[in-house]
Design a protein around this motif. Structure first.
Motif, short mmCIF file in Angstrom:
data_model
loop_
_atom_site.label_atom_id
_atom_site.label_comp_id
_atom_site.label_asym_id
_atom_site.label_seq_id
_atom_site.Cartn_x
_atom_site.Cartn_y
_atom_site.Cartn_z
N SER A 1 0.83 -1.21 0.00
CA SER A 1 0.00 0.00 0.00
C SER A 1 0.85 1.25 0.00
CB SER A 1 -0.93 0.00 1.23
OG SER A 1 -1.81 -1.09 1.18
N PHE A 2 1.95 1.23 0.77
CA PHE A 2 2.85 2.39 0.78
C PHE A 2 3.51 2.59 -0.58
CE2 PHE A 2 3.33 1.87 5.61
CZ PHE A 2 2.40 2.86 5.85
N ALA A 3 3.75 1.49 -1.31
CA ALA A 3 4.36 1.60 -2.64
C ALA A 3 3.46 2.34 -3.62
CB ALA A 3 4.69 0.21 -3.18
N TYR A 4 2.13 2.31 -3.34
CA TYR A 4 1.18 3.03 -4.19
C TYR A 4 0.93 4.45 -3.69
CZ TYR A 4 -0.15 -1.20 -6.78
OH TYR A 4 -0.16 -2.31 -7.59
N GLY A 5 1.67 4.88 -2.67
CA GLY A 5 1.48 6.22 -2.11
C GLY A 5 1.65 7.31 -3.16
N GLY A 6 0.78 8.32 -3.12
CA GLY A 6 0.80 9.40 -4.09
C GLY A 6 -0.41 9.39 -5.00
N TRP A 7 -1.26 8.35 -4.84
CA TRP A 7 -2.45 8.22 -5.69
C TRP A 7 -3.44 9.36 -5.48
CZ3 TRP A 7 -6.84 7.88 -2.77
CH2 TRP A 7 -6.71 7.41 -1.45
N ASN A 8 -3.38 10.03 -4.35
CA ASN A 8 -4.34 11.09 -4.03
C ASN A 8 -3.82 12.49 -4.32
OD1 ASN A 8 -2.42 10.74 -1.95
ND2 ASN A 8 -3.72 11.80 -0.49
N PHE A 9 -2.64 12.61 -4.93
CA PHE A 9 -2.00 13.92 -5.08
C PHE A 9 -2.73 14.82 -6.07
CE2 PHE A 9 2.61 13.28 -3.45
CZ PHE A 9 2.09 12.86 -2.23
N LEU A 10 -3.43 14.24 -7.04
CA LEU A 10 -4.14 15.07 -8.01
C LEU A 10 -5.21 15.90 -7.33
CD1 LEU A 10 -4.38 15.85 -10.99
CD2 LEU A 10 -6.01 13.98 -11.27
N ASN A 11 -5.78 15.38 -6.24
CA ASN A 11 -6.81 16.11 -5.50
C ASN A 11 -6.26 17.38 -4.86
OD1 ASN A 11 -7.72 13.18 -5.62
ND2 ASN A 11 -9.57 14.17 -4.85
N TYR A 12 -4.94 17.48 -4.72
CA TYR A 12 -4.35 18.68 -4.14
C TYR A 12 -4.40 19.86 -5.10
CZ TYR A 12 -2.35 15.82 -0.38
OH TYR A 12 -2.18 14.99 0.70
N VAL A 13 -4.59 19.60 -6.39
CA VAL A 13 -4.51 20.67 -7.39
C VAL A 13 -5.81 20.75 -8.20
CG1 VAL A 13 -2.01 20.56 -7.56
CG2 VAL A 13 -3.37 19.11 -9.04
N THR A 14 -6.94 20.44 -7.57
CA THR A 14 -8.22 20.40 -8.27
C THR A 14 -8.53 21.72 -8.98
OG1 THR A 14 -9.07 18.86 -6.62
CG2 THR A 14 -10.69 19.97 -7.98
N GLU A 15 -8.22 22.84 -8.34
CA GLU A 15 -8.57 24.14 -8.91
C GLU A 15 -7.75 24.50 -10.14
OE1 GLU A 15 -8.54 27.07 -5.78
OE2 GLU A 15 -9.46 25.64 -4.40
N GLU A 16 -6.65 23.81 -10.38
CA GLU A 16 -5.82 24.06 -11.56
C GLU A 16 -6.06 23.01 -12.64
OE1 GLU A 16 -1.67 25.52 -10.30
OE2 GLU A 16 -2.52 24.65 -8.49
N LEU A 17 -7.03 22.14 -12.42
CA LEU A 17 -7.32 21.06 -13.36
C LEU A 17 -8.36 21.51 -14.38
CD1 LEU A 17 -6.68 18.06 -13.90
CD2 LEU A 17 -8.57 17.48 -12.36
N VAL A 18 -8.07 21.29 -15.65
CA VAL A 18 -9.02 21.60 -16.70
C VAL A 18 -10.20 20.64 -16.61
CG1 VAL A 18 -9.37 21.68 -19.20
CG2 VAL A 18 -7.21 22.49 -18.22
N ASP A 19 -11.42 21.19 -16.53
CA ASP A 19 -12.65 20.39 -16.50
C ASP A 19 -12.53 19.22 -15.53
OD1 ASP A 19 -15.16 19.50 -17.01
OD2 ASP A 19 -14.78 18.87 -19.07
N PRO A 20 -12.38 19.49 -14.23
CA PRO A 20 -12.13 18.41 -13.26
C PRO A 20 -13.25 17.39 -13.17
CG PRO A 20 -12.66 20.46 -12.13
CD PRO A 20 -12.48 20.81 -13.57
#
Length: 506
Positions: A238-257
């Motif tokens: 599970s730790f090896a997959y760490g970082g899967w939630n990082f896109l949620n940190y930049v939601t406001e900069e995402l085109v058409d989230p």
């Protein structure tokens, strides 16, 4: 932390005006730009998940699983569970459309103190230590060829790691587009390197080198199965997959989230799972489990066995992978600190962005400086062990918040709405891992909790206490003003950046 002058648009702390001529779409407003398209969104997820681990040390899962077959099952199951967690985060990300990821969700659902504790542990330990370790791994693989008969000098490693951090901080301060392009390029590079490993594995299988993949041998144990060790292998997976939630940190900069957030998850998580599983399959076509467990850099050993004179590709791939990992971590962590400052949980200066480049320069400088300070310590690996439990704890708290929000506000508009079966499955798996962690390492988990709870008095003194002395407020205001002029930053127009449904260009 909450006091000090608050600015909107292009006013400065004392009423001075800072230019915002080249702001978003020529509107005269300074706001976070929507420059992260689907490709860059996938690059953020994949680039943050795949760091040096799959190249350097996948042996942790194998060592505790006790057989090749069970280790591969662990990689598949943890990939599926990661996809379920990411799906839950996708619903939260478009229901609470703010940058900051699980910090923003926990704060909005469970209150300011819970959100602050999540932010506190991230600011204090998690991001500075993780970024420092990745940067040190990068410098180690760059310098190792220059010192073939010994380890590189420690001061040299730290100096090169610091140069890496400073360079990438400059890139991120200069342009969101530059930062995402760096992420795209280095993510592509690491996928190509892993693709080479996987192709070589298929070549080995075609040659008949699949002894450890045959069912009769795949589940041949090199030590007796133990439920505790199997649980530990799931935790390490599970730790090896760490970082899967990082896109949620930049939601406001995402085109058409509403479209690109779930799409990026549906593309990235299966891709990473495929890469992890087949890279491990490739490793065991060239090495026995005993050889794999004895190697400190599995991909390098694999390259030496199969690539001959081209074996130099593997250490370079690790270096490039970690360089991209540092970039992705700086990009996302700065947005977390930016979100925390905007909510009043960190100094307000960190919520400002450059008037022309629209990048959160103070937040980027803050995360860079905290990482550089962590490079000066010798206990960063110990700190990571202490707070790894807390980091995973908040994943579960966030997913539980999804269920709480469904109960409290059933009529809330949810562009993405997943079945509650999925968060329940995730929480059951999460509870299993957490209970095992508490049972097997109660002291480490307890120290992690203690580090997190140091944020309680900080919250009540810095955030909750409104009537601070006037001299303190004046001092903070002047400091904010000086730093604001130095960085040429203002508070963004939140009406633009929070309208997450707006379209943009990649």
């Amino acid at each position: 932390m909450t006091d000090g002058p608050r600015l909107r648009g292009n006013a400065s702390a004392d009423g001075d005006t800072l230019s915002s001529e080249s702001t978003e779409e020529g509107s005269g407003r300074v706001a976070l730009k929507k420059e992260i398209g689907l490709v860059s969104a996938c690059g953020i997820i994949v680039g943050n998940i795949i760091g040096s681990g799959i190249f350097v040390s996948p042996k942790g899962v194998l060592e505790n699983a006790s057989s090749v077959g069970l280790a591969l099952i662990v990689w598949i199951v943890t990939g599926v569970i990661t996809a379920i967690g990411a799906l839950c985060y996708a619903e939260l990300g478009v229901t609470i459309p703010k940058s900051g990821g699980d910090y923003s969700y926990v704060k909005d659902i469970f209150g300011g103190l819970a959100g602050f504790l999540r932010l506190w542990i991230a600011v204090l330990v998690i991001y500075p230590t993780n970024q420092a370790v990745i940067a040190l791994t990068f410098s180690n693989y760059v310098l190792q060829p220059l010192f073939p008969s010994c380890f590189p000098p420690e001061n040299g490693l730290r100096l090169l790691a610091a140069v890496c951090l400073l360079l990438l901080t400059w890139v991120n301060c200069s342009s969101v587009r530059w930062a995402t392009r760096v992420q795209d390029v280095f993510t592509t590079g690491k996928l190509l390197a892993l693709g080479l490993i996987i192709i070589m594995g298929f070549v080995q299988i075609c040659k008949g080198e699949y002894y450890w993949l045959e069912p009769a041998h795949a589940f041949e144990t090199f030590q007796p199965y133990d439920i505790g060790q199997i649980a530990l292998s799931f935790l390490q997976g599970s730790f090896a997959y760490g970082g899967w939630n990082f896109l949620n940190y930049v939601t406001e900069e995402l085109v058409d989230p509403y479209k690109n957030l779930p799409r990026a998850i549906f593309i990235s998580i299966p891709l990473v799972t495929f890469v992890y599983v087949f890279a491990n399959i490739a490793y065991v076509t060239a090495m026995s489990p005993q050889e794999l467990l004895a190697s400190n850099a599995v991909a390098v050993t694999f390259g030496e066995k199969l690539l001959g004179v081209m074996s130099w590709i593997m250490p370079i791939s690790v270096a490039l992978s970690t360089f991209g990992g540092v970039n992705g971590s700086l990009f996302t962590s700065s947005r977390l600190f930016f979100a925390g400052a905007r909510e009043g949980h960190l100094p307000r200066l960190l919520a400002m962005i450059h008037v022309k480049r629209c990048t959160p320069i103070p937040a980027l400088l803050f995360t860079c400086i905290s990482t550089l300070l962590m490079l000066c310590t010798s206990d960063m690996y110990t700190l990571i062990n202490y707070v790894g439990f807390i980091n995973y704890l908040f994943y579960g708290v966030t997913v539980a918040g999804q269920i709480v929000l469904r109960i409290k506000q059933p009529d809330l508009y949810r562009p993405i709405k997943v079945s509650l079966v999925w968060p329940v499955i995730y929480l059951l798996f999460w509870a299993f891992l957490l209970l095992f962690s508490l049972y097997s390492e109660p002291v480490v988990c307890g120290l992690g909790m203690a580090i997190m709870l140091t944020g309680v008095p900080v919250y009540f003194l810095g955030v909750f206490w409104d009537n601070k002395p006037q001299c303190f407020n004046t001092f903070i205001g002047k400091m904010t003003h000086v730093c604001q002029k130095f960085c040429v930053v203002v508070y963004p127009d939140m009406g633009e950046s929070r309208n997450v449904g707006n379209q943009g260009t990649e």
